[in-house]
Write an enzyme that holds these catalytic residues in place. Structure first.
Site, PDB file in Angstrom:
ATOM      1  N   ARG A 188      21.887   0.490  94.434  1.00 28.37           N
ATOM      2  CA  ARG A 188      21.426   1.696  94.795  1.00 28.37           C
ATOM      3  C   ARG A 188      22.284   2.778  95.279  1.00 28.37           C
ATOM      4  NH1 ARG A 188      15.407   1.588  97.091  1.00 28.37           N
ATOM      5  NH2 ARG A 188      16.139   3.499  98.073  1.00 28.37           N
ATOM      6  N   ARG A 243      19.114   7.800 106.535  1.00 35.86           N
ATOM      7  CA  ARG A 243      17.613   7.597 105.988  1.00 35.86           C
ATOM      8  C   ARG A 243      16.715   6.993 107.153  1.00 35.86           C
ATOM      9  NH1 ARG A 243      18.634   3.845 101.297  1.00 35.86           N
ATOM     10  NH2 ARG A 243      16.581   3.516 101.234  1.00 35.86           N
ATOM     11  N   LYS A 265       9.295  -3.305 102.116  1.00 36.26           N
ATOM     12  CA  LYS A 265       8.186  -2.750 101.245  1.00 36.26           C
ATOM     13  C   LYS A 265       8.336  -3.209  99.782  1.00 36.26           C
ATOM     14  CE  LYS A 265       8.993   1.644 102.125  1.00 36.26           C
ATOM     15  NZ  LYS A 265      10.426   1.488 102.931  1.00 36.26           N
ATOM     16  N   ARG A 285       5.244   9.787 103.548  1.00 41.23           N
ATOM     17  CA  ARG A 285       6.159   9.510 104.086  1.00 41.23           C
ATOM     18  C   ARG A 285       6.406  10.591 105.451  1.00 41.23           C
ATOM     19  NH1 ARG A 285       9.711   6.851 100.908  1.00 41.23           N
ATOM     20  NH2 ARG A 285      11.841   6.557 101.708  1.00 41.23           N
ATOM     21  N   ARG A 299      21.634  -5.543  99.272  1.00 41.98           N
ATOM     22  CA  ARG A 299      20.694  -5.204  98.404  1.00 41.98           C
ATOM     23  C   ARG A 299      21.125  -5.114  96.798  1.00 41.98           C
ATOM     24  NH1 ARG A 299      15.771  -1.149  99.059  1.00 41.98           N
ATOM     25  NH2 ARG A 299      17.476   0.289  99.495  1.00 41.98           N
TER      26      ARG A 299
HETATM   27  P1  AP5 Z   1      13.261  -3.814 100.099  1.00 44.61           P
HETATM   28  O1  AP5 Z   1      12.085  -4.710  99.656  1.00 44.61           O
HETATM   29  O2  AP5 Z   1      14.170  -3.188  98.949  1.00 44.61           O
HETATM   30  O3  AP5 Z   1      13.104  -2.790 101.146  1.00 44.61           O
HETATM   31  P2  AP5 Z   1      12.200  -1.443 101.163  1.00 44.61           P
HETATM   32  O4  AP5 Z   1      11.398  -1.340 102.330  1.00 44.61           O
HETATM   33  O5  AP5 Z   1      11.543  -1.268  99.792  1.00 44.61           O
HETATM   34  O6  AP5 Z   1      13.443  -0.297 101.251  1.00 44.61           O
HETATM   35  P3  AP5 Z   1      13.820   1.041 100.358  1.00 44.61           P
HETATM   36  O7  AP5 Z   1      15.277   1.120 100.675  1.00 44.61           O
HETATM   37  O8  AP5 Z   1      13.335   1.071  99.081  1.00 44.61           O
HETATM   38  O9  AP5 Z   1      12.680   1.783 101.278  1.00 44.61           O
HETATM   39  P4  AP5 Z   1      12.994   3.524 101.014  1.00 44.61           P
HETATM   40  O10 AP5 Z   1      11.596   3.917 101.694  1.00 44.61           O
HETATM   41  O11 AP5 Z   1      13.982   3.957 101.864  1.00 44.61           O
HETATM   42  O12 AP5 Z   1      13.194   3.874  99.461  1.00 44.61           O
HETATM   43  P5  AP5 Z   1      12.498   4.567  98.522  1.00 44.61           P
HETATM   44  O13 AP5 Z   1      12.946   3.763  97.274  1.00 44.61           O
HETATM   45  O14 AP5 Z   1      11.002   4.394  98.915  1.00 44.61           O
HETATM   46  O15 AP5 Z   1      14.515  -4.673 101.000  1.00 44.61           O
HETATM   47  C1  AP5 Z   1      15.716  -4.362 101.149  1.00 44.61           C
HETATM   48  C2  AP5 Z   1      16.515  -5.614 101.284  1.00 44.61           C
HETATM   49  O16 AP5 Z   1      16.322  -6.498 102.150  1.00 44.61           O
HETATM   50  C3  AP5 Z   1      16.510  -6.294  99.833  1.00 44.61           C
HETATM   51  O17 AP5 Z   1      17.797  -6.779  99.659  1.00 44.61           O
HETATM   52  C4  AP5 Z   1      15.650  -7.509  99.997  1.00 44.61           C
HETATM   53  O18 AP5 Z   1      16.019  -8.353  99.244  1.00 44.61           O
HETATM   54  C5  AP5 Z   1      15.979  -7.741 101.499  1.00 44.61           C
HETATM   55  N1  AP5 Z   1      14.818  -8.239 102.312  1.00 44.61           N
HETATM   56  C6  AP5 Z   1      13.270  -7.969 101.946  1.00 44.61           C
HETATM   57  N2  AP5 Z   1      12.702  -8.439 103.024  1.00 44.61           N
HETATM   58  C7  AP5 Z   1      13.511  -9.392 103.615  1.00 44.61           C
HETATM   59  C8  AP5 Z   1      13.278 -10.314 104.460  1.00 44.61           C
HETATM   60  N3  AP5 Z   1      11.882 -10.737 104.850  1.00 44.61           N
HETATM   61  N4  AP5 Z   1      14.201 -11.056 105.213  1.00 44.61           N
HETATM   62  C9  AP5 Z   1      15.285 -10.927 104.617  1.00 44.61           C
HETATM   63  N5  AP5 Z   1      15.913 -10.002 103.736  1.00 44.61           N
HETATM   64  C10 AP5 Z   1      14.668  -9.119 103.040  1.00 44.61           C
HETATM   65  O19 AP5 Z   1      12.733   5.911  98.655  1.00 44.61           O
HETATM   66  C11 AP5 Z   1      14.169   6.264  98.198  1.00 44.61           C
HETATM   67  C12 AP5 Z   1      14.289   7.999  98.103  1.00 44.61           C
HETATM   68  O20 AP5 Z   1      13.435   8.625  97.387  1.00 44.61           O
HETATM   69  C13 AP5 Z   1      14.095   8.454  99.471  1.00 44.61           C
HETATM   70  O21 AP5 Z   1      15.197   8.462 100.484  1.00 44.61           O
HETATM   71  C14 AP5 Z   1      13.586   9.816  99.213  1.00 44.61           C
HETATM   72  O22 AP5 Z   1      14.780  10.612  99.042  1.00 44.61           O
HETATM   73  C15 AP5 Z   1      12.945   9.819  98.138  1.00 44.61           C
HETATM   74  N6  AP5 Z   1      11.286   9.670  98.344  1.00 44.61           N
HETATM   75  C16 AP5 Z   1      10.744   8.478  97.959  1.00 44.61           C
HETATM   76  N7  AP5 Z   1       9.514   8.796  98.340  1.00 44.61           N
HETATM   77  C17 AP5 Z   1       9.491   9.862  98.872  1.00 44.61           C
HETATM   78  C18 AP5 Z   1       8.308  10.655  99.469  1.00 44.61           C
HETATM   79  N8  AP5 Z   1       6.999   9.946  99.607  1.00 44.61           N
HETATM   80  N9  AP5 Z   1       8.588  11.972  99.943  1.00 44.61           N
HETATM   81  C19 AP5 Z   1       9.907  12.387  99.872  1.00 44.61           C
HETATM   82  N10 AP5 Z   1      10.954  11.771  99.301  1.00 44.61           N
HETATM   83  C20 AP5 Z   1      10.699  10.411  98.924  1.00 44.61           C
HETATM   84 ZN    ZN Z   2      11.486   0.011  98.105  1.00 43.66          ZN
END
Ligand code: AP5
Ligand code: ZN
Length: 214
Positions: A156, A167, A13, A88, A123
């Site tokens: 991270r 997660r 994402k 989410r 990552r």
């Molecule tokens: P990346 O692009 O970083 O993936 P992502 O989908 O953004 O993953 P996240 O871990 O950021 O998602 P998340 O939803 O768990 O975390 P968030 O920060 O929202 O890619 C991942 C890796 O793969 C990278 O190394 C990248 O280079 C590689 N990659 C990407 N595309 C690729 C491809 N096509 N091929 C190969 N490699 C590739 O949330 C974190 C925490 O915050 C949550 O756990 C929760 O505690 C809290 N939180 C956030 N939002 C909420 C909410 N709405 N409600 C409640 N709690 C929340």
């Molecule tokens: Zn992300």
């Protein structure tokens, strides 16, 4: 253009958000980045969120809904925005509907759990901008440094395998139901839903998005 990015942790994402933001000139609203910034700043929100996030759990709906509604109300979101990490849960999606926040596209990135665990292990992120790298799949120009600022990249806190598995479990239980939630809205013609294969190469997904969104 108002877009929701759906997909498991690590589905890509944040990576595709960088592309969409630059291509369509709309701000990325990454709730994860907002929470990590609050932790870094030592704010009340950050104090509340840290433990929950490090444990791979979700921050409460009330907090998240308030945070996003305030952000969407800002001037730079008038012509559209990119929601990354929100909604989410069903209550978060309901809150958006109740607030009358219209969405044009819901884009889902599909990636199997085992691929995700491997991705997260490599990552690296630039905390200041939210730019995301992978040591092998999407490496920075200079090892350990952000391409734009040259600042250090970090791992991270929640990328430990055990936390990633937690997660993923929460994603399947609480977030995946949003796919059928938005499909129902798509059947009513309210929103357009598209599923993309998130295991393709980053650039290939960029091109598919461009073909979809015009
Ligand atoms: P990346 O692009 O970083 O993936 P992502 O989908 O953004 O993953 P996240 O871990 O950021 O998602 P998340 O939803 O768990 O975390 P968030 O920060 O929202 O890619 C991942 C890796 O793969 C990278 O190394 C990248 O280079 C590689 N990659 C990407 N595309 C690729 C491809 N096509 N091929 C190969 N490699 C590739 O949330 C974190 C925490 O915050 C949550 O756990 C929760 O505690 C809290 N939180 C956030 N939002 C909420 C909410 N709405 N409600 C409640 N709690 C929340
Ligand atoms: Zn992300």
């Amino acid at each position: 253009m108002r877009i929701i990015l759906l997909g498991a942790p690590g589905a890509g994402k944040g990576t595709q958000a960088q592309f969409l933001m630059n291509t369509y000139n709309i701000p990325q609203i990454s709730t994860g980045d907002m929470l990590r910034a609050a932790i870094k700043a030592g704010s009340e929100l950050g104090k509340k969120a840290k433990e929950v996030m490090d444990a791979g759990q979700l921050v409460s709906d009330d907090i998240m809904i308030g945070l996003v509604q305030e952000r969407i109300g800002q001037e730079d979101c008038e012509n559209g925005f990119l929601l990354d990490g929100f909604p989410r849960t069903i209550p978060q999606a309901d809150a958006m509907q109740e607030a009358g926040i219209k969405i044009d596209y819901v884009l889902e990135f599909a990636v199997a759990d085992d691929v995700i665990v491997e991705r997260m292990a490599g990552r690296r992120v630039h905390p200041g901008s939210g730019r995301v790298y992978h040591v092998s799949y999407n490496p920075p120009k200079e090892e350990g440094k952000d391409d734009v600022t040259g600042e250090d990249l970090v791992i991270r806190e929640d990328d430990k395998e055990e936390t990633v598995r937690k997660r993923l479990k929460i994603y399947h239980e609480q977030t995946e139901p949003l796919v059928s939630y938005y499909k129902k809205l798509a059947d009513q013609g309210v929103v357009a839903c598209h599923k993309l294969d998130g295991t393709k190469k980053v650039e290939q997904i960029n091109q598919e998005l461009k073909a979809l969104l015009g």
